[in-house]
Design a protein around this motif. Structure first.
Motif, PDB file in Angstrom:
ATOM      1  N   ASP A  50      10.530   0.993   4.454  1.00 13.87           N
ATOM      2  CA  ASP A  50      10.535   0.656   3.033  1.00 13.87           C
ATOM      3  C   ASP A  50       9.316   1.244   2.319  1.00 13.87           C
ATOM      4  OD1 ASP A  50      12.842  -0.689   3.455  1.00 13.87           O
ATOM      5  OD2 ASP A  50      12.155  -2.608   2.677  1.00 13.87           O
ATOM      6  N   GLU A  51       8.135   1.057   2.922  1.00 16.08           N
ATOM      7  CA  GLU A  51       6.909   1.560   2.303  1.00 16.08           C
ATOM      8  C   GLU A  51       6.889   3.086   2.269  1.00 16.08           C
ATOM      9  OE1 GLU A  51       3.696  -0.227   4.440  1.00 16.08           O
ATOM     10  OE2 GLU A  51       3.773  -2.088   3.275  1.00 16.08           O
ATOM     11  N   LYS A  52       7.463   3.702   3.293  1.00 18.82           N
ATOM     12  CA  LYS A  52       7.504   5.171   3.311  1.00 18.82           C
ATOM     13  C   LYS A  52       8.374   5.710   2.174  1.00 18.82           C
ATOM     14  CE  LYS A  52       8.038   9.143   6.373  1.00 18.82           C
ATOM     15  NZ  LYS A  52       8.558  10.010   5.337  1.00 18.82           N
ATOM     16  N   VAL A  53       9.491   5.037   1.894  1.00 18.05           N
ATOM     17  CA  VAL A  53      10.352   5.459   0.799  1.00 18.05           C
ATOM     18  C   VAL A  53       9.603   5.360  -0.522  1.00 18.05           C
ATOM     19  CG1 VAL A  53      12.341   4.757  -0.592  1.00 18.05           C
ATOM     20  CG2 VAL A  53      12.592   5.062   1.868  1.00 18.05           C
ATOM     21  N   THR A  54       8.894   4.246  -0.735  1.00 21.85           N
ATOM     22  CA  THR A  54       8.121   4.080  -1.972  1.00 21.85           C
ATOM     23  C   THR A  54       7.094   5.198  -2.126  1.00 21.85           C
ATOM     24  OG1 THR A  54       8.412   1.686  -1.962  1.00 21.85           O
ATOM     25  CG2 THR A  54       6.560   2.548  -3.221  1.00 21.85           C
ATOM     26  N   HIS A  55       6.382   5.474  -1.050  1.00 19.00           N
ATOM     27  CA  HIS A  55       5.389   6.552  -1.076  1.00 19.00           C
ATOM     28  C   HIS A  55       6.036   7.896  -1.372  1.00 19.00           C
ATOM     29  CE1 HIS A  55       3.320   9.924   0.969  1.00 19.00           C
ATOM     30  NE2 HIS A  55       2.217   9.376   0.480  1.00 19.00           N
ATOM     31  N   ASP A  56       7.140   8.194  -0.673  1.00 19.48           N
ATOM     32  CA  ASP A  56       7.775   9.510  -0.809  1.00 19.48           C
ATOM     33  C   ASP A  56       8.398   9.707  -2.189  1.00 19.48           C
ATOM     34  OD1 ASP A  56       7.003   9.987   1.754  1.00 19.48           O
ATOM     35  OD2 ASP A  56       8.999   9.831   2.659  1.00 19.48           O
ATOM     36  N   VAL A  57       8.993   8.651  -2.753  1.00 24.97           N
ATOM     37  CA  VAL A  57       9.580   8.773  -4.089  1.00 24.97           C
ATOM     38  C   VAL A  57       8.496   9.045  -5.130  1.00 24.97           C
ATOM     39  CG1 VAL A  57      10.796   7.537  -5.934  1.00 24.97           C
ATOM     40  CG2 VAL A  57      11.629   7.392  -3.583  1.00 24.97           C
ATOM     41  N   LEU A  58       7.407   8.284  -5.071  1.00 23.26           N
ATOM     42  CA  LEU A  58       6.339   8.436  -6.072  1.00 23.26           C
ATOM     43  C   LEU A  58       5.627   9.778  -5.946  1.00 23.26           C
ATOM     44  CD1 LEU A  58       4.731   4.879  -6.149  1.00 23.26           C
ATOM     45  CD2 LEU A  58       6.362   5.877  -7.752  1.00 23.26           C
TER      46      LEU A  58
ATOM     47  N   SER B  79       0.844  -1.192   0.000  1.00 23.39           N
ATOM     48  CA  SER B  79       0.000   0.000   0.000  1.00 23.39           C
ATOM     49  C   SER B  79       0.878   1.241   0.000  1.00 23.39           C
ATOM     50  CB  SER B  79      -0.909  -0.002   1.239  1.00 23.39           C
ATOM     51  OG  SER B  79      -1.557   1.239   1.402  1.00 23.39           O
ATOM     52  N   LEU B  80       0.312   2.367  -0.427  1.00 25.29           N
ATOM     53  CA  LEU B  80       1.023   3.641  -0.345  1.00 25.29           C
ATOM     54  C   LEU B  80       0.743   4.360   0.973  1.00 25.29           C
ATOM     55  CD1 LEU B  80       0.762   5.130  -3.953  1.00 25.29           C
ATOM     56  CD2 LEU B  80       2.581   3.762  -2.916  1.00 25.29           C
ATOM     57  N   SER B  81       0.039   3.687   1.878  1.00 25.62           N
ATOM     58  CA  SER B  81      -0.108   4.192   3.247  1.00 25.62           C
ATOM     59  C   SER B  81       0.996   3.544   4.065  1.00 25.62           C
ATOM     60  CB  SER B  81      -1.479   3.819   3.819  1.00 25.62           C
ATOM     61  OG  SER B  81      -2.508   4.382   3.026  1.00 25.62           O
ATOM     62  N   PRO B  82       2.132   4.240   4.253  1.00 20.08           N
ATOM     63  CA  PRO B  82       3.336   3.590   4.778  1.00 20.08           C
ATOM     64  C   PRO B  82       3.198   3.079   6.201  1.00 20.08           C
ATOM     65  CG  PRO B  82       3.637   5.976   4.648  1.00 20.08           C
ATOM     66  CD  PRO B  82       2.333   5.675   3.985  1.00 20.08           C
ATOM     67  N   GLN B  83       3.644   1.831   6.401  1.00 24.27           N
ATOM     68  CA  GLN B  83       3.682   1.207   7.715  1.00 24.27           C
ATOM     69  C   GLN B  83       5.100   0.838   8.123  1.00 24.27           C
ATOM     70  OE1 GLN B  83       0.989   0.820   9.688  1.00 24.27           O
ATOM     71  NE2 GLN B  83      -0.351   1.740   8.152  1.00 24.27           N
ATOM     72  N   SER B  84       6.055   0.973   7.208  1.00 22.36           N
ATOM     73  CA  SER B  84       7.448   0.618   7.491  1.00 22.36           C
ATOM     74  C   SER B  84       8.344   1.588   6.730  1.00 22.36           C
ATOM     75  CB  SER B  84       7.737  -0.817   7.041  1.00 22.36           C
ATOM     76  OG  SER B  84       7.710  -0.919   5.633  1.00 22.36           O
TER      77      SER B  84
ATOM     78  N   LEU C 274      -3.977  -5.515  -7.560  1.00 21.25           N
ATOM     79  CA  LEU C 274      -4.589  -4.321  -8.156  1.00 21.25           C
ATOM     80  C   LEU C 274      -4.793  -3.201  -7.145  1.00 21.25           C
ATOM     81  CD1 LEU C 274      -7.218  -5.635 -10.740  1.00 21.25           C
ATOM     82  CD2 LEU C 274      -5.318  -4.056 -11.168  1.00 21.25           C
ATOM     83  N   GLN C 275      -4.889  -3.532  -5.859  1.00 22.15           N
ATOM     84  CA  GLN C 275      -5.084  -2.488  -4.842  1.00 22.15           C
ATOM     85  C   GLN C 275      -3.963  -1.457  -4.914  1.00 22.15           C
ATOM     86  OE1 GLN C 275      -7.303  -1.612  -2.626  1.00 22.15           O
ATOM     87  NE2 GLN C 275      -8.702  -3.349  -2.392  1.00 22.15           N
ATOM     88  N   LEU C 276      -2.719  -1.924  -4.941  1.00 20.29           N
ATOM     89  CA  LEU C 276      -1.582  -1.009  -5.003  1.00 20.29           C
ATOM     90  C   LEU C 276      -1.567  -0.251  -6.327  1.00 20.29           C
ATOM     91  CD1 LEU C 276       1.092   0.125  -3.892  1.00 20.29           C
ATOM     92  CD2 LEU C 276       2.241  -1.845  -4.905  1.00 20.29           C
ATOM     93  N   ALA C 277      -1.851  -0.946  -7.432  1.00 18.48           N
ATOM     94  CA  ALA C 277      -1.836  -0.300  -8.740  1.00 18.48           C
ATOM     95  C   ALA C 277      -2.822   0.863  -8.793  1.00 18.48           C
ATOM     96  CB  ALA C 277      -2.155  -1.321  -9.829  1.00 18.48           C
TER      97      ALA C 277
END
Length: 635
Positions: free
Chosen positions: A74-82, A67-72, A108-111
């Protein structure tokens, strides 16, 4: 953004196990580099390739997330980069969202969240062959129309669809149509809207023809995830791995042994007698050879870990371990970093970034070094061979498994204690794990994975261990005994009067209660730079000749250790001493480079120093208890 330039940035995003890394390798080939994102300890993997129009494209492989709702982190980096919020990181010109076609409903949820950002997106529909084999009829055209973005079917592991994907990244980039699903309201309302839309779309674009029919993955899981047979299989696999390491590694080890033996003999004949000859043969060649000899065992361990990961079994092992991990306050997510630490604590500690809870992540980092790493294999091999000289490979594997189990059990107990003592954090821990379908591992992926790990080990052997070997040689060579003195005729006495002997005698009182003499104490001390140095240090301390091949050196070392005595004639290396050493190496921190990584990952030298001091003290006290209690009981 750099839309008007000749060079563009593309980001790869996807759920774990979507095949994102395979696609990254297929696109970039050897043009890859790994670093860290600015301000955080999350790895940044990037590469480049040319589009069909000749434009250079920079590719960023973002950490896998659900998800783009960061919980870790790694996920926060993905969210912040995008979203263009990552420090010193330009927002990508276009995002490639990698989906597993056989699990389209989940992926598909993430997409859809990525599409909602409003930036150019191309969907790479991966593993279409697997989806079709499971009776899923795919229609990429319908999926593209409904999502409002280009959809390219691919098989990344076979390089199918790669050219078409590159063509889809043409410039100007494809525009993004307004989403057909609800994008306003509360988080729960948007999630419900996406879920309803996914159900409708998959009914048209991913129709299942054999609903209710068990797939091959389902049939295998009925055995490997069973509450009883699953654990039998897991234990059997672990035992089989250790047995194989002992059995198969002997052949390449013999070859390496002969090679370094011949190199030492040739070097001796080519150089004039003197200190320089001794430095090259006894310091450099002996030090490197004594470490490289164990490379086959380390490579085999890395191979099995990569094999379990690539085949899909690693996720099942984590699923089985979730209940066990919950007993000590951790989730199944902690299992993956801990298992990786059996190869090397450094990547294991770095893998803890995927753990959601900051508290659980810290606990995982603190206990990771108690997972016996591959660098300890040379030490365990020597001590087990001395403790059980007549044991066959199966018995040695059983003892090795018991050693690993001791470290694991202690680590889990420590995790439970830390869970109750560390302050709670704001991020709740939750365990969500993708169980990918079983697949045949790619030989190219396995080869690349093993080569990277082996090369990292060899670089360390060529730097830290080489430097230590030279230092150890100098310490045991100087000061030289005077001519016509007793030490000039007696190598053992000369060694005792050297700087190494003086250091050893100084620290011997600290280690003597554990059953260690000055030679052993010195070797233990030097092993904190790298665990495998312990064996080569003993060879130098006991003046094992480099004229012998590796097998003969090992035999000579065991004979020297078995014959070594205290001044009063008592044997030094009794079974109790060997057990004491095994316990010490199970519990002592793996190496000082691990502490450097811990300091970086926790952003605190306090935790790194505390871990080093705490584990060293625990190892000392545990070894002390084994030797002293055993002595009192008459063993």
């Amino acid at each position: 953004m750099s839309s008007g330039s000749e060079q563009h940035t593309v980001a790869l995003v996807g759920n774990p196990n979507a095949g994102k890394t395979t696609l990254f390798n297929a696109l970039t080939g050897e043009n890859q580099k790994v670093g860290n994102y600015s301000g955080v300890t999350v790895s940044r993997k990037s590469g480049s390739f040319r589009s069909p129009q000749g434009r250079k494209i920079d590719l960023i492989d973002l950490p896998g997330c659900y998800s783009l709702s960061p919980q870790s982190p790694d996920e926060k980096v993905t969210h912040d980069v995008l979203s263009g919020q990552q420090e010193n990181e330009q927002r990508p010109d276009i995002t490639v969202c990698v989906l597993d076609a056989s699990a389209l409903e989940r992926h598909l949820q993430l997409a859809m969240e990525v599409i909602e950002l409003g930036h150019p997106v191309v969907v790479a529909l991966n593993m279409v062959d697997l989806a079709e084999s499971r009776g899923i009829h795919l229609d990429p055209t319908i999926l593209s129309e409904e999502l409002g973005v280009p959809v390219v079917p691919i098989q990344a592991n076979k390089n199918k669809g790669i050219v078409e994907l590159k063509q889809a990244l043409r410039h100007p980039f494809p525009s993004v149509a307004p989403p057909k699903w609800k994008t306003t309201g509360s988080d729960q309302e948007r999630l419900a809207a996406r879920t309803a839309f996914i159900k409708e779309v998959c009914g048209e674009a991913a129709r299942r023809e054999n609903d209710g029919t068990l797939t091959l993955t389902d049939k295998i899981d009925s055995f490997l995830l069973h509450p009883f047979t699953g654990w039998v299989a897991l234990i059997g696999i672990m035992l089989g791995i250790f047995w194989t390491i002992f059995s198969l590694s002997s052949y390449p080890m013999d070859f390496i042994d002969e090679t370094f033996g011949s190199l030492g003999e040739w070097t001796t004949t080519q150089l004039p007698d003197g200190d320089f000859n001794n430095l090259i043969v006894d310091g450099v060649i002996a030090g490197i050879g004594g470490t490289v000899i164990f490379l086959p065992q380390i490579v085999l361990l890395f191979f099995f870990i990569a094999l379990m990961e690539a085949s899909g079994y690693m996720a099942r092992a984590a699923f089985l371990m979730d209940r066990v991990m919950n007993l000590v306050g951790l989730s199944g997510k902690a299992f993956l970093p801990l298992l990786s630490s059996h190869a090397c604590a450094i990547p294991g500690i770095m893998a803890a970034r995927t753990v959601d809870s900051a508290k659980e992540r810290l606990i995982t980092i603190l206990i990771a070094p108690w997972m016996s790493c591959s660098a300890r294999l040379p030490v365990y091999t020597l001590l087990i061979a001395m403790l059980l000289p007549q044991a066959d490979s199966l018995k040695q594997a059983a003892v090795m498994l018991a050693i690993y189990a001791t470290g694991i059990i202690t680590a889990l107990i420590a995790a439970r204690i830390l869970k109750g003592r560390l302050a709670e954090d704001e991020t709740p821990s939750h365990f969500m794990l993708e169980l990918p379908p079983y697949r045949l591992p790619q030989l190219k992926y396995l080869a690349r994975h093993i080569w990277d790990r082996a090369w990292a080990f060899l670089k360390r052997a060529g730097t830290i261990i080489l430097a230590l070997s030279i230092i150890l040689w100098a310490l045991q060579t100087y000061p030289k005994p005077e001519e016509n003195s007793p030490a000039a005729e007696d190598p053992a006495l000369a060694l005792e009067q050297s700087f190494m002997g003086q250091i050893g005698h100084t620290i011997e009182p600290v280690f003597k209660p554990l059953g260690y003499d000055w030679r052993t104490a010195t070797s233990v001390l030097t092993s904190f730079a790298a665990r495998e140095v312990f064996v080569s240090s003993l060879k130098i301390s006991y003046s094992i000749s480099e004229d012998a091949d590796e097998d003969e050196q090992d035999l000579l070392l065991r004979e020297e250790l078995a014959a070594a005595t205290w001044p009063d004639g008592r044997k030094i290396y009794t079974p109790l001493t060997l057990l004491s050493l095994l316990v010490f190496f199970i519990y002592a921190l793996q190496c000082l480079p691990t502490s450097a990584v811990v300091a970086r990952e926790t952003n605190s030298y306090k935790w790194a120093i505390g871990q080093l001091a705490g584990m060293s003290l625990f190892a000392y006290l545990a070894a002390l208890a084994v030797f002293q209690i055993g002595s009192l009981l008459g063993f």
